[in-house]
Design a protein around this motif. Structure first.
Motif, mmCIF file in Angstrom:
data_model
loop_
_atom_site.group_PDB
_atom_site.id
_atom_site.type_symbol
_atom_site.label_atom_id
_atom_site.label_comp_id
_atom_site.label_asym_id
_atom_site.label_seq_id
_atom_site.Cartn_x
_atom_site.Cartn_y
_atom_site.Cartn_z
ATOM 1 N N PRO A 42 25.036 31.517 47.975
ATOM 2 C CA PRO A 42 25.064 30.788 47.057
ATOM 3 C C PRO A 42 26.244 29.883 46.601
ATOM 4 C CG PRO A 42 25.078 33.110 46.090
ATOM 5 C CD PRO A 42 25.262 32.957 47.682
ATOM 6 N N ILE A 43 27.545 30.380 46.785
ATOM 7 C CA ILE A 43 28.650 29.954 46.500
ATOM 8 C C ILE A 43 29.688 30.188 47.473
ATOM 9 C CG2 ILE A 43 28.104 29.769 44.194
ATOM 10 C CD1 ILE A 43 29.884 32.009 43.707
ATOM 11 N N PHE A 44 30.706 29.306 47.603
ATOM 12 C CA PHE A 44 31.829 29.786 48.298
ATOM 13 C C PHE A 44 32.926 30.007 47.079
ATOM 14 C CE2 PHE A 44 36.031 28.251 49.825
ATOM 15 C CZ PHE A 44 36.128 28.828 51.043
ATOM 16 N N TYR A 45 33.490 31.048 47.209
ATOM 17 C CA TYR A 45 34.762 31.459 46.314
ATOM 18 C C TYR A 45 35.669 32.258 47.224
ATOM 19 C CZ TYR A 45 31.958 35.444 44.519
ATOM 20 O OH TYR A 45 31.333 36.449 44.438
ATOM 21 N N PRO A 46 36.825 31.575 47.107
ATOM 22 C CA PRO A 46 38.313 32.481 47.837
ATOM 23 C C PRO A 46 38.577 33.052 46.777
ATOM 24 C CG PRO A 46 38.715 30.052 47.739
ATOM 25 C CD PRO A 46 37.092 30.376 47.402
ATOM 26 N N PHE A 47 39.430 34.094 46.882
ATOM 27 C CA PHE A 47 40.283 35.072 46.153
ATOM 28 C C PHE A 47 41.860 34.873 46.052
ATOM 29 C CE2 PHE A 47 36.324 37.135 46.923
ATOM 30 C CZ PHE A 47 35.446 37.262 45.892
ATOM 31 N N LEU A 48 42.288 35.014 45.145
ATOM 32 C CA LEU A 48 43.910 35.055 45.077
ATOM 33 C C LEU A 48 44.443 36.263 45.303
ATOM 34 C CD1 LEU A 48 44.766 32.700 42.255
ATOM 35 C CD2 LEU A 48 45.080 32.167 44.461
ATOM 36 N N ASN A 49 43.513 37.351 45.285
ATOM 37 C CA ASN A 49 43.871 38.751 45.454
ATOM 38 C C ASN A 49 43.480 39.490 46.613
ATOM 39 O OD1 ASN A 49 43.395 41.546 45.023
ATOM 40 N ND2 ASN A 49 44.255 41.450 43.017
ATOM 41 N N GLU A 50 44.007 39.843 47.339
ATOM 42 C CA GLU A 50 43.599 40.396 48.707
ATOM 43 C C GLU A 50 42.808 41.681 48.699
ATOM 44 O OE1 GLU A 50 45.515 41.871 53.319
ATOM 45 O OE2 GLU A 50 46.686 41.719 51.537
ATOM 46 N N ASP A 51 43.263 42.436 47.701
ATOM 47 C CA ASP A 51 42.851 43.821 47.538
ATOM 48 C C ASP A 51 40.953 43.485 47.028
ATOM 49 O OD1 ASP A 51 44.754 45.328 48.276
ATOM 50 O OD2 ASP A 51 45.476 45.537 46.167
ATOM 51 N N TYR A 52 40.925 42.402 46.078
ATOM 52 C CA TYR A 52 39.563 42.367 45.726
ATOM 53 C C TYR A 52 38.775 41.523 46.863
ATOM 54 C CZ TYR A 52 35.780 40.607 42.676
ATOM 55 O OH TYR A 52 34.491 40.365 42.298
ATOM 56 N N ALA A 53 39.226 40.828 47.688
ATOM 57 C CA ALA A 53 38.446 40.288 48.874
ATOM 58 C C ALA A 53 38.160 41.313 49.768
ATOM 59 C CB ALA A 53 39.619 39.240 49.425
ATOM 60 N N ILE A 54 39.138 42.410 49.898
ATOM 61 C CA ILE A 54 38.779 43.605 50.861
ATOM 62 C C ILE A 54 37.588 44.241 50.408
ATOM 63 C CG2 ILE A 54 39.576 45.733 51.859
ATOM 64 C CD1 ILE A 54 42.305 44.258 52.259
ATOM 65 N N ARG A 55 37.538 44.412 49.078
ATOM 66 C CA ARG A 55 36.454 45.188 48.457
ATOM 67 C C ARG A 55 35.301 44.612 48.556
ATOM 68 N NH1 ARG A 55 38.067 46.761 42.494
ATOM 69 N NH2 ARG A 55 37.783 44.762 42.301
ATOM 70 N N ILE A 56 34.982 43.041 48.074
ATOM 71 C CA ILE A 56 34.038 42.377 48.176
ATOM 72 C C ILE A 56 33.434 42.431 49.687
ATOM 73 C CG2 ILE A 56 33.015 40.082 48.313
ATOM 74 C CD1 ILE A 56 33.403 41.028 45.564
ATOM 75 N N ARG A 58 33.936 44.783 52.075
ATOM 76 C CA ARG A 58 33.532 46.247 52.303
ATOM 77 C C ARG A 58 32.043 46.395 51.536
ATOM 78 N NH1 ARG A 58 37.450 49.226 49.872
ATOM 79 N NH2 ARG A 58 36.065 49.042 48.020
ATOM 80 N N ASP A 59 32.129 46.216 50.187
ATOM 81 C CA ASP A 59 31.086 46.455 49.375
ATOM 82 C C ASP A 59 29.858 45.662 49.618
ATOM 83 O OD1 ASP A 59 32.706 48.599 48.628
ATOM 84 O OD2 ASP A 59 32.822 47.844 46.777
ATOM 85 N N TRP A 60 30.027 44.299 49.628
ATOM 86 C CA TRP A 60 28.732 43.323 49.967
ATOM 87 C C TRP A 60 28.556 42.913 51.188
ATOM 88 C CZ3 TRP A 60 25.379 41.604 46.768
ATOM 89 C CH2 TRP A 60 24.785 40.279 47.158
ATOM 90 N N ASN A 61 29.480 42.369 52.078
ATOM 91 C CA ASN A 61 29.061 41.767 53.409
ATOM 92 C C ASN A 61 28.661 42.851 54.343
ATOM 93 O OD1 ASN A 61 30.033 39.444 52.313
ATOM 94 N ND2 ASN A 61 31.975 39.179 53.533
ATOM 95 N N VAL A 62 29.428 44.246 54.317
ATOM 96 C CA VAL A 62 28.873 45.191 54.965
ATOM 97 C C VAL A 62 27.305 45.508 54.907
ATOM 98 C CG1 VAL A 62 28.999 47.416 56.007
ATOM 99 C CG2 VAL A 62 31.026 46.098 55.719
ATOM 100 N N LYS A 63 27.054 45.602 53.397
ATOM 101 C CA LYS A 63 25.629 45.937 53.101
ATOM 102 C C LYS A 63 24.736 44.950 53.521
ATOM 103 C CE LYS A 63 25.580 47.477 48.928
ATOM 104 N NZ LYS A 63 25.581 47.700 47.215
ATOM 105 N N HIS A 64 25.362 43.744 53.291
ATOM 106 C CA HIS A 64 24.248 42.608 53.702
ATOM 107 C C HIS A 64 24.119 42.036 55.228
ATOM 108 C CE1 HIS A 64 22.659 42.258 49.668
ATOM 109 N NE2 HIS A 64 23.922 42.683 49.153
#
Length: 69
Positions: A42-56, A58-64
């Motif tokens: 639905p949206i494109f959003y990059p992050f300034l925080n590497e740790d948060y991008a890794i968590r997303i 792991r927790d979202w992309n792997v699941k989907h």
């Protein structure tokens, strides 16, 4: 943006969690452009925080998508 010592900077590193299809699309563009969003994104959003991008990734992309990068 400012650097750790407070001096102005002109660049920032953005972290973008990706699903399994996107790295091939980036390579196909000679790594010069990010591909348009996929229909299920639905949206494109990059992050300034590497740790948060890794968590997303792991927790979202792997699941989907089965893979998170």
């Amino acid at each position: 943006m400012t650097s750790a010592n407070g001096t102005p900077t002109t660049t920032a590193t953005l972290w973008r969690p990706t699903g399994p299809e996107e790295p091939a699309l980036v390579r196909a563009a000679d790594r010069r452009a990010w591909p348009p969003r996929l229909p299920e994104q639905p949206i494109f959003y990059p992050f300034l925080n590497e740790d948060y991008a890794i968590r997303i990734a792991r927790d979202w992309n792997v699941k989907h998508g089965g893979v998170g990068l």
